[in-house]
Scaffold this motif. Structure first.
Motif, short mmCIF file in Angstrom:
data_model
loop_
_atom_site.label_atom_id
_atom_site.label_comp_id
_atom_site.label_asym_id
_atom_site.label_seq_id
_atom_site.Cartn_x
_atom_site.Cartn_y
_atom_site.Cartn_z
N TYR A 234 51.64 -84.06 -16.53
CA TYR A 234 51.44 -83.24 -17.72
C TYR A 234 50.47 -82.08 -17.51
CZ TYR A 234 53.53 -87.32 -20.01
OH TYR A 234 54.36 -88.34 -20.38
N VAL A 235 49.40 -82.30 -16.75
CA VAL A 235 48.35 -81.28 -16.61
C VAL A 235 47.87 -81.21 -15.17
CG1 VAL A 235 47.52 -81.55 -18.98
CG2 VAL A 235 46.49 -82.91 -17.15
N ARG A 236 47.27 -80.06 -14.82
CA ARG A 236 46.52 -79.95 -13.59
C ARG A 236 45.09 -80.34 -13.93
NH1 ARG A 236 46.67 -78.36 -8.49
NH2 ARG A 236 45.01 -77.16 -7.52
N MET A 237 44.59 -81.40 -13.29
CA MET A 237 43.39 -82.08 -13.74
C MET A 237 42.33 -82.11 -12.65
SD MET A 237 43.18 -86.04 -15.13
CE MET A 237 44.39 -85.70 -16.41
N ALA A 238 41.08 -82.17 -13.07
CA ALA A 238 39.98 -82.36 -12.13
C ALA A 238 38.87 -83.15 -12.81
CB ALA A 238 39.44 -81.03 -11.62
N LYS A 239 38.22 -84.01 -12.06
CA LYS A 239 37.06 -84.75 -12.55
C LYS A 239 35.81 -83.94 -12.24
CE LYS A 239 34.65 -89.19 -12.01
NZ LYS A 239 34.68 -90.50 -11.30
N ILE A 240 34.96 -83.80 -13.25
CA ILE A 240 33.73 -83.02 -13.13
C ILE A 240 32.54 -83.91 -13.45
CG2 ILE A 240 32.40 -81.13 -14.17
CD1 ILE A 240 34.98 -79.56 -14.39
N THR A 241 31.46 -83.70 -12.73
CA THR A 241 30.19 -84.38 -13.00
C THR A 241 29.16 -83.32 -13.35
OG1 THR A 241 30.75 -86.11 -11.40
CG2 THR A 241 28.44 -85.93 -12.07
N ASP A 242 28.51 -83.48 -14.50
CA ASP A 242 27.54 -82.48 -14.93
C ASP A 242 26.20 -82.68 -14.20
OD1 ASP A 242 26.03 -84.45 -16.24
OD2 ASP A 242 26.69 -83.89 -18.24
N PRO A 243 25.21 -81.82 -14.43
CA PRO A 243 23.95 -81.93 -13.70
C PRO A 243 23.18 -83.23 -13.93
CG PRO A 243 24.17 -79.73 -14.62
CD PRO A 243 25.27 -80.56 -15.21
N PHE A 244 23.54 -83.98 -14.97
CA PHE A 244 22.86 -85.25 -15.27
C PHE A 244 23.61 -86.46 -14.73
CE2 PHE A 244 22.45 -82.34 -18.99
CZ PHE A 244 21.19 -81.87 -18.70
N GLY A 245 24.76 -86.25 -14.12
CA GLY A 245 25.55 -87.37 -13.61
C GLY A 245 26.62 -87.86 -14.56
N ASN A 246 26.80 -87.21 -15.71
CA ASN A 246 27.86 -87.60 -16.65
C ASN A 246 29.20 -87.08 -16.17
OD1 ASN A 246 25.95 -88.65 -18.69
ND2 ASN A 246 25.36 -86.50 -18.87
N THR A 247 30.24 -87.89 -16.26
CA THR A 247 31.55 -87.50 -15.78
C THR A 247 32.53 -87.32 -16.92
OG1 THR A 247 32.26 -89.79 -15.46
CG2 THR A 247 31.20 -88.69 -13.58
N PHE A 248 33.48 -86.41 -16.70
CA PHE A 248 34.56 -86.13 -17.65
C PHE A 248 35.66 -85.42 -16.88
CE2 PHE A 248 31.60 -82.66 -17.59
CZ PHE A 248 32.37 -81.51 -17.62
N GLN A 249 36.75 -85.12 -17.55
CA GLN A 249 37.87 -84.45 -16.90
C GLN A 249 38.22 -83.18 -17.63
OE1 GLN A 249 40.48 -87.86 -17.24
NE2 GLN A 249 40.34 -88.29 -15.06
N VAL A 250 38.75 -82.21 -16.89
CA VAL A 250 39.31 -81.01 -17.48
C VAL A 250 40.75 -80.90 -17.04
CG1 VAL A 250 37.08 -79.82 -17.57
CG2 VAL A 250 38.55 -79.52 -15.56
N GLY A 251 41.57 -80.29 -17.88
CA GLY A 251 42.98 -80.17 -17.53
C GLY A 251 43.62 -78.97 -18.18
N ALA A 252 44.48 -78.31 -17.41
CA ALA A 252 45.30 -77.21 -17.91
C ALA A 252 46.74 -77.68 -17.99
CB ALA A 252 45.18 -75.99 -17.00
N ARG A 253 47.39 -77.42 -19.08
CA ARG A 253 48.78 -77.86 -19.24
C ARG A 253 49.67 -77.18 -18.21
NH1 ARG A 253 49.30 -79.53 -25.15
NH2 ARG A 253 47.31 -78.96 -26.08
N LEU A 254 50.58 -77.93 -17.65
CA LEU A 254 51.53 -77.37 -16.69
C LEU A 254 52.66 -76.67 -17.42
CD1 LEU A 254 51.72 -80.26 -14.08
CD2 LEU A 254 50.41 -78.15 -13.93
N VAL A 255 53.13 -75.58 -16.85
CA VAL A 255 54.21 -74.81 -17.45
C VAL A 255 55.45 -75.68 -17.57
CG1 VAL A 255 55.69 -72.79 -17.19
CG2 VAL A 255 53.28 -72.68 -16.51
N ASN A 256 56.14 -75.53 -18.72
CA ASN A 256 57.37 -76.26 -19.00
C ASN A 256 57.17 -77.75 -19.23
OD1 ASN A 256 58.89 -73.89 -18.70
ND2 ASN A 256 59.10 -74.22 -16.48
N LYS A 257 55.90 -78.16 -19.44
CA LYS A 257 55.65 -79.55 -19.82
C LYS A 257 55.19 -79.59 -21.27
CE LYS A 257 56.54 -81.68 -15.96
NZ LYS A 257 57.61 -82.68 -15.89
N PRO A 258 55.50 -80.65 -22.04
CA PRO A 258 55.11 -80.71 -23.44
C PRO A 258 53.61 -80.81 -23.58
CG PRO A 258 56.02 -82.82 -22.71
CD PRO A 258 56.25 -81.85 -21.60
#
Length: 258
Positions: A234-258
């Motif tokens: 569904y998305v192009r995704m990456a896991k990110i860790t902020d300067p405090f060590g907290n983790t989350f993900q970001v994602g951009a929707r892929l073309v032609n995907k719902p």
């Protein structure tokens, strides 16, 4: 994109916030990453805004070497409720634990914090002046929450008992132990992923971005770290860790995907 002007139906992920030891540093990092603006001052609780609309919050919690008070390392998801007391009772009846609240947050709403039977943390939000996230599903705002657990069975019993969710599989992921969670009206609110290699059960937070690779570059430049982006179905995704060590993900929707 979606602008939210009233309380979401019960069980909908409606808010997200993060405990941070340094609000000023958090503003620098997340402002550079998402373009967020912030309420003035270094208050105990800081609202994060995207073009003037509330999208998240920071809670100042002093850093500590004590495991009992250590920062949790993840964004917390809050589910909408129209009756905090009744939902708290359902949490207890289903084997969860209420750890805070319900408590009045000025005129903004009622907040509760809880853990499910597998130890995953989540919250409840009964909106008043603040309905929750006022913008979702656009770059710089909340896109999705999924629960990852090495033993997903308890979660698959707990959340339907609390919120009347129904569950079904995902034909797009035939090799994954994944189930959608849906409100009684059929609306998908997230999912539960069974992963034997997960260190513990936890709700994962995914923020939408327009360009995942560019977001990774911004995160690193602002003092965070990131894994190499990869394409999911569904998305192009990456896991990110902020300067405090907290983790989350970001994602951009892929073309032609719902």
């Amino acid at each position: 994109m979606s602008h939210v002007t009233r309380n979401q139906p019960a069980g909908t992920p409606t808010w997200t916030d993060l405990d941070v030891p340094d609000v000023g540093r958090a503003k620098e990092f997340y402002g550079a990453l998402f373009g967020w603006e912030f309420e003035p001052g270094e208050n105990v609780y800081t609202l994060c805004r995207l073009r003037g609309r509330a999208v998240a919050g920071f809670r100042h919690v002093p850093a500590s070497d004590s495991p009992a008070t250590a920062l949790p390392g993840l964004w917390c998801v809050y589910f909408a409720t129209d009756d905090s007391e009744a939902t708290a009772k359902r949490i207890a009846d289903a084997g969860g634990t209420l750890t805070r609240g319900p408590v009045e947050i000025a005129d903004q709403g009622l907040l509760s914090l809880a853990t499910d039977p597998s130890g995953s943390r989540f919250g409840l939000w009964e909106g008043r002046a603040l309905v929750g996230c006022e913008t979702v599903n656009e770059p710089g705002s909340l896109l999705r929450n999924d629960l990852t657990s090495p033993d997903p069975g308890p979660a698959r019993e707990f959340y339907p008992a609390v919120f009347d969710f129904t569950m079904d599989g995902n034909d797009d992921l035939p090799g994954a132990d994944f189930t959608f969670l849906r409100r009684p009206d059929g609306h998908e609110i997230g999912g539960i992923l069974g992963d034997p290699e997960a260190p513990s059960a936890a709700w994962q937070t995914l923020f939408e971005v327009a360009d995942t690779d560019a977001a990774v570059e911004r995160a690193v430049a602002a003092g965070g770290t990131a894994e190499t982006p990869s394409d999911t179905i569904y998305v192009r995704m990456a896991k990110i860790t902020d300067p405090f060590g907290n983790t989350f993900q970001v994602g951009a929707r892929l073309v032609n995907k719902p």
